[in-house]
Each structure stands twice: as structure tokens, then as C-alpha cells.
Design a protein around this motif. Sequence first.
Motif, PDB file in Angstrom:
ATOM      1  N   PHE A   1       0.034  -1.690  23.111  1.00 24.96           N
ATOM      2  CA  PHE A   1      -1.398  -1.710  22.798  1.00 24.96           C
ATOM      3  C   PHE A   1      -2.193  -2.304  23.961  1.00 24.96           C
ATOM      4  O   PHE A   1      -3.307  -1.887  24.252  1.00 24.96           O
ATOM      5  N   LEU A   2      -1.585  -3.286  24.639  1.00 28.75           N
ATOM      6  CA  LEU A   2      -2.248  -3.905  25.786  1.00 28.75           C
ATOM      7  C   LEU A   2      -1.842  -3.198  27.079  1.00 28.75           C
ATOM      8  O   LEU A   2      -0.761  -2.604  27.162  1.00 28.75           O
ATOM      9  N   THR A   3      -2.707  -3.302  28.055  1.00 27.57           N
ATOM     10  CA  THR A   3      -2.442  -2.679  29.353  1.00 27.57           C
ATOM     11  C   THR A   3      -1.476  -3.551  30.160  1.00 27.57           C
ATOM     12  O   THR A   3      -1.713  -4.748  30.313  1.00 27.57           O
ATOM     13  N   PRO A   4      -0.387  -2.950  30.684  1.00 28.26           N
ATOM     14  CA  PRO A   4       0.461  -3.739  31.588  1.00 28.26           C
ATOM     15  C   PRO A   4      -0.282  -3.932  32.915  1.00 28.26           C
ATOM     16  O   PRO A   4      -0.751  -2.966  33.513  1.00 28.26           O
ATOM     17  N   CYS A   5      -0.412  -5.173  33.327  1.00 25.70           N
ATOM     18  CA  CYS A   5      -1.096  -5.451  34.589  1.00 25.70           C
ATOM     19  C   CYS A   5      -0.050  -5.494  35.709  1.00 25.70           C
ATOM     20  O   CYS A   5       1.113  -5.811  35.475  1.00 25.70           O
ATOM     21  N   TYR A   6      -0.495  -5.158  36.899  1.00 26.96           N
ATOM     22  CA  TYR A   6       0.400  -5.187  38.074  1.00 26.96           C
ATOM     23  C   TYR A   6      -0.048  -6.348  38.964  1.00 26.96           C
ATOM     24  O   TYR A   6      -0.652  -6.150  40.011  1.00 26.96           O
ATOM     25  N   GLY A   7       0.268  -7.553  38.523  1.00 24.43           N
ATOM     26  CA  GLY A   7      -0.207  -8.748  39.234  1.00 24.43           C
ATOM     27  C   GLY A   7       0.412  -8.887  40.611  1.00 24.43           C
ATOM     28  O   GLY A   7      -0.210  -9.439  41.522  1.00 24.43           O
TER      29      GLY A   7
ATOM     30  N   THR B   1      -5.703 -16.725  38.210  1.00 22.76           N
ATOM     31  CA  THR B   1      -6.460 -16.694  37.000  1.00 22.76           C
ATOM     32  C   THR B   1      -7.278 -15.397  36.856  1.00 22.76           C
ATOM     33  O   THR B   1      -8.252 -15.349  36.112  1.00 22.76           O
ATOM     34  N   SER B   2      -6.789 -14.360  37.536  1.00 22.37           N
ATOM     35  CA  SER B   2      -7.494 -13.088  37.483  1.00 22.37           C
ATOM     36  C   SER B   2      -7.149 -12.304  36.213  1.00 22.37           C
ATOM     37  O   SER B   2      -8.017 -11.756  35.543  1.00 22.37           O
TER      38      SER B   2
ATOM     39  N   ALA C   1     -14.995  -7.244  28.524  1.00 24.90           N
ATOM     40  CA  ALA C   1     -13.817  -6.424  28.785  1.00 24.90           C
ATOM     41  C   ALA C   1     -13.577  -6.419  30.293  1.00 24.90           C
ATOM     42  O   ALA C   1     -13.898  -5.461  30.992  1.00 24.90           O
ATOM     43  N   TYR C   2     -13.046  -7.522  30.787  1.00 30.54           N
ATOM     44  CA  TYR C   2     -12.887  -7.662  32.239  1.00 30.54           C
ATOM     45  C   TYR C   2     -11.889  -6.634  32.765  1.00 30.54           C
ATOM     46  O   TYR C   2     -10.841  -6.408  32.178  1.00 30.54           O
ATOM     47  N   ARG C   3     -12.258  -6.032  33.912  1.00 33.42           N
ATOM     48  CA  ARG C   3     -11.484  -4.911  34.421  1.00 33.42           C
ATOM     49  C   ARG C   3     -10.354  -5.300  35.369  1.00 33.42           C
ATOM     50  O   ARG C   3      -9.681  -4.442  35.908  1.00 33.42           O
ATOM     51  N   ALA C   4     -10.175  -6.600  35.599  1.00 27.08           N
ATOM     52  CA  ALA C   4      -9.227  -7.024  36.637  1.00 27.08           C
ATOM     53  C   ALA C   4      -7.841  -6.421  36.421  1.00 27.08           C
ATOM     54  O   ALA C   4      -7.213  -5.930  37.355  1.00 27.08           O
ATOM     55  N   CYS C   5      -7.371  -6.441  35.179  1.00 22.21           N
ATOM     56  CA  CYS C   5      -6.033  -5.913  34.885  1.00 22.21           C
ATOM     57  C   CYS C   5      -6.004  -4.393  35.055  1.00 22.21           C
ATOM     58  O   CYS C   5      -5.138  -3.850  35.745  1.00 22.21           O
ATOM     59  N   TRP C   6      -6.950  -3.703  34.443  1.00 21.61           N
ATOM     60  CA  TRP C   6      -7.015  -2.247  34.577  1.00 21.61           C
ATOM     61  C   TRP C   6      -7.000  -1.807  36.050  1.00 21.61           C
ATOM     62  O   TRP C   6      -6.328  -0.835  36.400  1.00 21.61           O
ATOM     63  N   ALA C   7      -7.714  -2.571  36.845  1.00 18.42           N
ATOM     64  CA  ALA C   7      -7.846  -2.186  38.259  1.00 18.42           C
ATOM     65  C   ALA C   7      -6.518  -2.265  39.003  1.00 18.42           C
ATOM     66  O   ALA C   7      -6.360  -1.678  40.073  1.00 18.42           O
TER      67      ALA C   7
ATOM     68  N   ALA D   1      -6.089 -15.571  28.105  1.00 17.34           N
ATOM     69  CA  ALA D   1      -4.704 -15.404  28.527  1.00 17.34           C
ATOM     70  C   ALA D   1      -4.538 -15.534  30.042  1.00 17.34           C
ATOM     71  O   ALA D   1      -3.495 -15.952  30.535  1.00 17.34           O
ATOM     72  N   ARG D   2      -5.595 -15.195  30.773  1.00 18.41           N
ATOM     73  CA  ARG D   2      -5.502 -15.281  32.240  1.00 18.41           C
ATOM     74  C   ARG D   2      -5.659 -16.719  32.741  1.00 18.41           C
ATOM     75  O   ARG D   2      -5.581 -16.979  33.932  1.00 18.41           O
ATOM     76  N   LEU D   3      -5.905 -17.653  31.822  1.00 22.25           N
ATOM     77  CA  LEU D   3      -6.074 -19.063  32.191  1.00 22.25           C
ATOM     78  C   LEU D   3      -5.070 -19.914  31.420  1.00 22.25           C
ATOM     79  O   LEU D   3      -5.442 -20.676  30.530  1.00 22.25           O
ATOM     80  N   PRO D   4      -3.774 -19.766  31.733  1.00 24.34           N
ATOM     81  CA  PRO D   4      -2.787 -20.527  30.952  1.00 24.34           C
ATOM     82  C   PRO D   4      -2.993 -22.025  31.124  1.00 24.34           C
ATOM     83  O   PRO D   4      -3.527 -22.472  32.138  1.00 24.34           O
ATOM     84  N   LEU D   5      -2.587 -22.761  30.126  1.00 26.06           N
ATOM     85  CA  LEU D   5      -2.770 -24.217  30.175  1.00 26.06           C
ATOM     86  C   LEU D   5      -1.895 -24.820  31.256  1.00 26.06           C
ATOM     87  O   LEU D   5      -0.771 -24.374  31.495  1.00 26.06           O
TER      88      LEU D   5
END
Lengths: 565, 565
Positions: free
Chosen positions: A277-283, A294-295, A336-342, B27-31
Motif C-alpha cells: 500500500f505504501l511506496t517503497p522509497c529508494y533512499g 530526515t527526507s 503528501a510530501y513527494r520526497a519518497c515518490w521522487a 516516519a521520516r523523523l525517527p526518534l
Amino acid sequence: MATLTFPIFFLMAILPFSEGYLTYIAARLPLKGFRAAPGAPWPMPKEWTNFTEQFTVDPKTFSIVHDVDCDILVAAEKRYQDLLFGKQSGRKTPSLKQVEKLHITSGKCEKYPSIDSNESYVLKVSPGIALLESSAVWGALRGLETFSQLLYIDSNNEFKINATIIVDSPRFQHRGLMLDTARHYLAVDTILANLDAMAYNKFNVFHWHIVDDQSFPYVSEEFPALSRKGAYGPNLVYTKGDIRKIIEYARLRGIRVIPEFDTPGHTQSWGRALKDFLTPCYGDGKNPGTANYTSHAEFEIVNPILNSTYDVIHKLFSEVKKDFPDQYLHLGMDEAYRACWATNPEIKNFMTSNGFGSNFTLLEHLSTKIIIWHDPVDNGAEVGNDTIVQIWKDSSFDPNKFKPGHEYLSKVVKKGYKTIFSACWYLNYISYGQDWRKRYECEPLDFAGSEDDHSRVIGGEACIWAEYVDETNLLSRLWPRASAVAERLWSPRHVKDIDSAAFRLDQQRCRMLRRGIPAEPILNGYCEQVDWKADTNPAVSAAESTKATKPCFAFFIVTVYIYSQ
Amino acid sequence: MATLTFPIFFLMAILPFSEGYLTYIAARLPLKGFRAAPGAPWPMPKEWTNFTEQFTVDPKTFSIVHDVDCDILVAAEKRYQDLLFGKQSGRKTPSLKQVEKLHITSGKCEKYPSIDSNESYVLKVSPGIALLESSAVWGALRGLETFSQLLYIDSNNEFKINATIIVDSPRFQHRGLMLDTARHYLAVDTILANLDAMAYNKFNVFHWHIVDDQSFPYVSEEFPALSRKGAYGPNLVYTKGDIRKIIEYARLRGIRVIPEFDTPGHTQSWGRALKDFLTPCYGDGKNPGTANYTSHAEFEIVNPILNSTYDVIHKLFSEVKKDFPDQYLHLGMDEAYRACWATNPEIKNFMTSNGFGSNFTLLEHLSTKIIIWHDPVDNGAEVGNDTIVQIWKDSSFDPNKFKPGHEYLSKVVKKGYKTIFSACWYLNYISYGQDWRKRYECEPLDFAGSEDDHSRVIGGEACIWAEYVDETNLLSRLWPRASAVAERLWSPRHVKDIDSAAFRLDQQRCRMLRRGIPAEPILNGYCEQVDWKADTNPAVSAAESTKATKPCFAFFIVTVYIYSQ
């Protein structure tokens, strides 16, 4: 002069007809404004003619009667009989004329309140039979609340009410209060108590921000794993029964319940049950499901390129529509921050080939009217003519990031959308002192616009996000700060003498205290007819309260004596 | 990587051995920091050796025993038996070694705690008999509290405690909390609940700011009119019985009760009963008893030129000394603004002929040790070598008016006075978010000074002035923010990893919740073993809590299963 001062002090200290006694920070800084007589209503009615003649009410014989067959009125009569006399041990004043009955003439008995509910009413308090007239049951509810506020108990323990004529109707149609049950769970009883407080302040929409990143307490039949895995605990959920109970409680008070299932952001808790359901991010730029704090986290935001996503949304929202009878659903759409989608190559491709950009919505195929936060409109999206857009951003949160709330508001109404204003009413943002004043002073229509533009502002909402709020502090933090918003949304625009309003607000907070809502103080002082000992230890209170009457009475006699010297 | 993430999420969501579950803003700001294992104490002991070996405790057979005859220990045993097991339905873990007894070896059984109380203790948790040794009963109380915090209940509903050795003593001797019962009245039960919370956080002084301008709730035998005319109401007072009850409750918890009768300012309420006690101001330049708002009221501040003033003070304070056994009285002395005095010709004469200026005090003839606020010292007065001076002013209140608190502190200790620091701990000043962090980060000794200078800082106090505080919000506003102050004052200076402290503080707040203190949340999450439904409606809770155990257990099994795949 000097000799007169002491009795005046003295009189102020007991103020025999006060329901609430508000006092100064220091003697050299006396309070401004006019101290309201007891029985002053909140929010201020559209037209209130308050005569000096006083009547009394006999709690043993007084009755509320009505002439239409309506379950809402039957329940309201019972409730207000308690609210008027329940916890108070007052009696009638023998020397005064009595109001014996309140006669309600109400038109339509609709089942559920809606955005078109007619809440106007006329109330005439006179000896014998007081009259409450409305064209729909919703106005009767509002008028009953007003009547209950006009009645007060004096220091002689006698019920009094002034001769009064009120012609009232709300300035804005949508007067909401938003609770967040995802960051901290709120017990059903607390939500019900809050609905009571809302009714005491003539709010008419409970906006229920039910799920979010942190937890998913909504129990779905279609997707039971959502709450089983996403709630904070097996007990920290809302069942179908809980929801029915809340909606019914709200309905009887003329309050709509609009649930918000925020998407596509703020959906972290959904991901615990719903793989994909969630987008896999490519960190790390290479592997799916890798974070770049923290992106973005490892997985974030709804995955918009899978059919399963739309299937879940459709099925879940269909279920939600069955649970909640209101015409509107709130779909969120904020942050709906786009950082992950991008970072995700498939999503980047999809965006390129589908022209998917700022227009992404999940609105399709839902046979409901919708409300969303204003972010998509801000980003240039078209969100449908019928969509109501709620304004939340405000420079006070972060002047580097946001513009003043009214700028967003103005932009959105000028695009033709109906709007709800909340930017200045985020009550989770606390500040020291009389924080209610800035809530009260915020005027939704304080922006340059045509009459049409202004007419598209259909109301506002007080919102309390729950990062730092749970059962321990919700009600005391909300009330009476939310009451300030209530008056702004109900009363005419010219009602804005804030120093005088303070005394009425204090009365309203004392009224709420007597009715069991732990509304916090707005300044030094105390509330009459509120016995804290009784609240903390019911066993003690019976004894204490009998003890109390005598010295209080003697005190009064002595005061009059000294004052008359 | 992607497949592993879901089980980890899942595990975090239920965290089987957690007492409190704190989670992120997004979630992008873990403790940050280390999530403490359950059973982590607050405040952090001086030396804490926490072994991995676990024992269990059987609530049916566990006992606390002691070898000195001491009423304080008898009461404490009873209290902690309840605190350990009372509201929890846990059981022992059959497979683990048991701690069967806690054996207390305590030295002196003093009647009242004092500024010289020895609170040090050694605690050894091992199978069979755990040992708690202290040289005075006060250390035994502190050690018992620590022991109760080490014990926890896991998600299997079993009691567990780790093998532990603790060698503990406080960093500062005076660790106070100030309540103001004059701006709003506080019921006795609330004060008692607050004393409980103080004991859970190892505070040892209740500074009771009992009267002020707004009201005089202290019932005096010598001057009964003071409360009759000066209290907010006949029920809103503290009788001799109330005071005895509060002092006894505090004594049994090793907490001193120091009353403050603020003079010569902050005495408006005294004037309602005592003609001539306040100074007549000449606001119009000609007539006594005329105001010049906002400079001064009609009457203000103790009248220093009448013998009757000193007579009242002497008699009243003699009575107060009989009520309060502590060696110290707090005499206030803050904010004695001279505006009114300066208008009164007789007082001007008196000041000229008696050299009366900054040296005015009302300290004479009182056989008590005293504490005052630092204003007189600031103004250059000598206040007596034995006087303890409490620092309150801070630039954060108003940078144009005040210097940083540590500057006042440094100045006062360098004059040779013992001091109590409060400047950064005015908890009535609320702010959005994790306000506790700045309370925690405030270090009293953060000023340049000799060892002697530093040694004169004998402690600190969290203060909550009651302009905007009453029964509705006192406890939730104080806790756990005051817990941050408690750790700063008890624990070694090097204990300052604030991100890790957050997890322990969250545990401590959950502990307080289970014990009935409505401590507010410090961030998103929830507390295990806290059933809000139970708190709001005891009738519902019995049924609900039995229902809860099964899915919880199943949930756990499923998690372990998924995690082990």
C-alpha cells in the motif's frame, strides 16, 4: 472614599448573583469591559433583548413540552430537564412570577443534521409559558441550549430568569471541531463528553480525524488487519458499535459526524497490514525500502501505481460510507510530501507517461461529497467543483514556510471553491495566558473579496491535533478556548467587544464545569455552584454542601448590612 | 530488506515488553536516543547497575519487611504493596527465580523530614530477599519508590524485575514544588494527589503559596475574618484539619510542607478583613484611597508605619508556626512595588526619618528560619545570614525587564546566601510541544563560581502560579513536566542524554497514569496497562479488560511467528 472602598471590595468578592467570578492579575490592573449579569448566553445570539424584569422557575413542576412527534425533541427534553436542575439543589423564588413551561413549536423533524440544517429559532421568556419556535428541529435544539443558559441560580439558591426575547440564527453554516484519534487514542466516553461540550457551544460538525501515520483505530470488516495491526492496542479501537453510538449521540445534539481518512500521505499505519500500500522509497538510490532520514522513511505515502491501492481505497471508503450517514467524507490530502515518490523509478516513469504531477487524487469512483485540506489546490490541482476545501496553513506555525492563513483562503475562494477556515484555530498550539483572545479575534472574512467570495466561506473549524493531547488534557485544553471559535462562527460579525466577552466566557466555562466538562480557567477567580470537593470525592460532597449554605447566607446578610451603612 | 521491514514495524507497534510506547512525529523523523527497557527508574539513580538476569515476583506472597519500629515505614509498606500490585492483575512467571521479600534496613526513624534529611540508600535486587539499606527512614522511602519502578508487568501479564544494584543519593538537598492556592482554590484531595506524584518523582518540599492578592483561603483562629472575607467562598478554604491532613500525608512521603505568606506586596486579600493593613494610596495627589491605574490601586501593599501591621504579622505568623512544623517559613517579599507608598505623604516622611528604603523587611521577632524571594537582595537589602533566597526572575519572562536567571543566582550566592533556583522552572509558562526539554536542560550550576559559591545552591523548585490553573488542568499541566525538574535536581550532573531520557520519562508518565495521576503525553503513543475506558467508566472496564487479554496474547504469538520466518 476610603471608608466606602472596603464594602465594595467585599461585595465584589462574593458578588451574590454571579455564576462565575473573574478577577484581576493585580489590583492596579482592573479588568476592562462590562461584567455580564448571570444568565448571559454563549455564543451571543443574533438579537438578544434582555429585560430587567425577573421571573422564577420551580424545578419541581417546570416542564418542557413540544407539539411535533420527534425522537430528537423527546431526548432533548429529558436531557435539558437534567441540565437545568439536575445537579443543583435550587428552588423557586416565591415572590416572583413563574415560568411554568417551555413550549416548543418546531417544524420539520429531520433524522440527520446536514449542511443545509436550519438552526434558526425565536425564544420568548415570559411568565406562564415561554415559547421556543423554530422551523426545524435543529433550531429547537439551539434554542433549548440558549434557554438553559438564561436560567441561573442565585446565591440564595433560587432559580431566576429574565424576561427575554431572542431571535437567533448562525452566521456560518459549518461550525466544526476536529479531534485526532490517531496520535493518541481517545475513549468513546471522552468523545461523547466532547459532543456535549460542542452542543453547549452550538458547534454542529464533529470532524473525526480517525486514522493517521501513528495508528489505525477504525475497525474495518473488509480489512480487519488494518486495526489489528495498525491500532495502538486491541482495546484502543473504534468498533462499529462505538461509531454508531457516537453518531447517534451527535445526531441527537444536531451535530454531523464527518470522518477523515487522510490519504495519500499520513498513511504509515495502513502499511502495517497492507503490503504494497505504501511506496517503497529508494533512499540509497538503488534498493527499494531504504530510508533517507530526515527526507523520507523506508516506505511512505500511498503507492499510486498499483491497482491494489485503488481497490483498497474503494472498498474501505465504501464501508466507511455505510458507517457514516453524512453526505460528506473528508479525504485529507494534506502534506503528501513527494520526497519518497521522487526516488522511486517506477513512479517517476508513471508520472512522466501519465502526466501525473500535481493532479494526483484518489477521488474517483466515490459516490460521496468530499472535503479536503487545501494543499492540492495550493499546488494547482483541480479538485472538483463540489469539493469543500479546508484551509489550515498559517504563517504563525512557521513564517518561513507559510503565508498568513487568509491569503490561502482568499486564493481558494477566488478559484470558486467553498471553504472551511481553520488556519487560526489550531488549538493544539498552546501559548501562555489568555490564548482564547487571539482565537476570538480571528475573523474569517478579514480578506479583500467580493460578496460572492465571502459567501463561499461556509464556516470554520477548531482543530486539535493530538501529538501532545490525550485523555489527560483534551477537554481542559479545548474548553473554553474552542468556545471562542464557537462565538466567532455563530454570532454576528459585530460581536467583538472582547473585554466584555471575557466575563460571558467565564460564565460559560463555569456552566460547562457544572455540567461535568473540565474547562480550564481563563483568569483568576472561581465558579459558584462548583464544588471541587464534590467532584473529587462524591462521598464528601453531600455533607460539605449542606454545611456550605449557612455561612454563605449569613455572609450575604452581613454584606448587605455593611453596604447599607 | 523490503520484506523484513513489515515485521519490524509490527513488532514496534506492540513492543511486548514496553510499559509506554512513544513514537514519532513522522516516519521520516525517527526518534533519537535509546529506548529504555521497561522498569527504568526516574529520576536516574546516582549509580544503577542493571543486570540482564530477570526474576519474577508473586503478587500473592510478596512482602515488604523492615526491622525498625517506624510509623512511616509501616504506612509506606502498605502503600507500596498497593502501588506494586493494586490495580494490576499480573502473576508470577513460573520459570523464573522469585524475589520473595524486600527487606528494609533503615536507621533513624525521624518524625519530620527536614533540610538535613538523609535520603541516601542502597538497593540490591536478587532472588529470595531483596535488600534496601538506608541510614534514615527518608532513604528507605526513596529506595522503596525506586524498587517499585524497577518492577514491571510484561505483555504476558507477568511481573518481572532485573537483577539490580543501586547506590543512590540526591544531588541537591532542597527539591521543591510550589503550588499557588490563592489565584484559584485547589481541593485538598488534589493537593494530596500532587504529593503522591511528588513522591513518585522524589521531590521533598511542598512550597505552599497559600494566600495572595486574589484570595485568603487560610483559616486563622486569631483572625477568622481573613478567610471569611478574603477567601473565594466559605467552602474554598483550608481549615486546621485540612492543613494537618496535608502535612501528615506529606510527612509519610518524606516531604516537607513550607507555607508562604507573601508580604509586603501581594496582600490585597488581607485588606478585605483588616482595615488599615494596606497602605492608602494618593492616586489623585490629595486624597487617601484613590487609585491611579495602572500604577497602583486605591489601597495596596502592607502599611509599614502602623504598629497594628506588625501586630497582625506577629500574631498571624505565630499561629502559622504552630500549624506548620517545618523549621522554615516562606515570607515572599517579591514584587513589593513602591508606586503606592511613594504617593503617601506619611510614608514618605517615615522613609526619610527612619532611613527606610530598600531595607524594609517584616522579619523581626519571628523565631523561625526563613526563605524569601530574591527581590530584596536584588535591591541591595541585607536579609540575614541564615535566610535562604529563592531566585525567580528570568529574561525568558520579559527580556526587557529581567536578566537571565543565572545572573541573579550568581549575584546572590556570591553575597553568601544559600539559594533555591526556580528561574527556569516556572511551569505555569506553557509552550507548544516538548516543553519539558528546556526544563530538563536547565542546569542550576551553569554559572561561573567557586566551589563554595556552587555549594550554596541547595536546590531548586518547580513553581506553578495559578492565573490559568485550577483543578481542571493542574495535574496534567504539571506532570510529567515537573518530572524533568525532579531528575535535574536528584540525578548526577552528567545525566543529560535528553533523547534517551525521553523514553524513560514516557515510562514514568505511564507509571503515573497507572497510579491515577493524569500526566499528559510528551509525544505520540500510548501506555500499556492504562485502560482509559476503565478510568472513565469503571462499570465498563471489568468486561472490557477480560476481553482484551485474548487478542493481545494471540497478537504476540503471531508476531513472534512472523518475525521468526
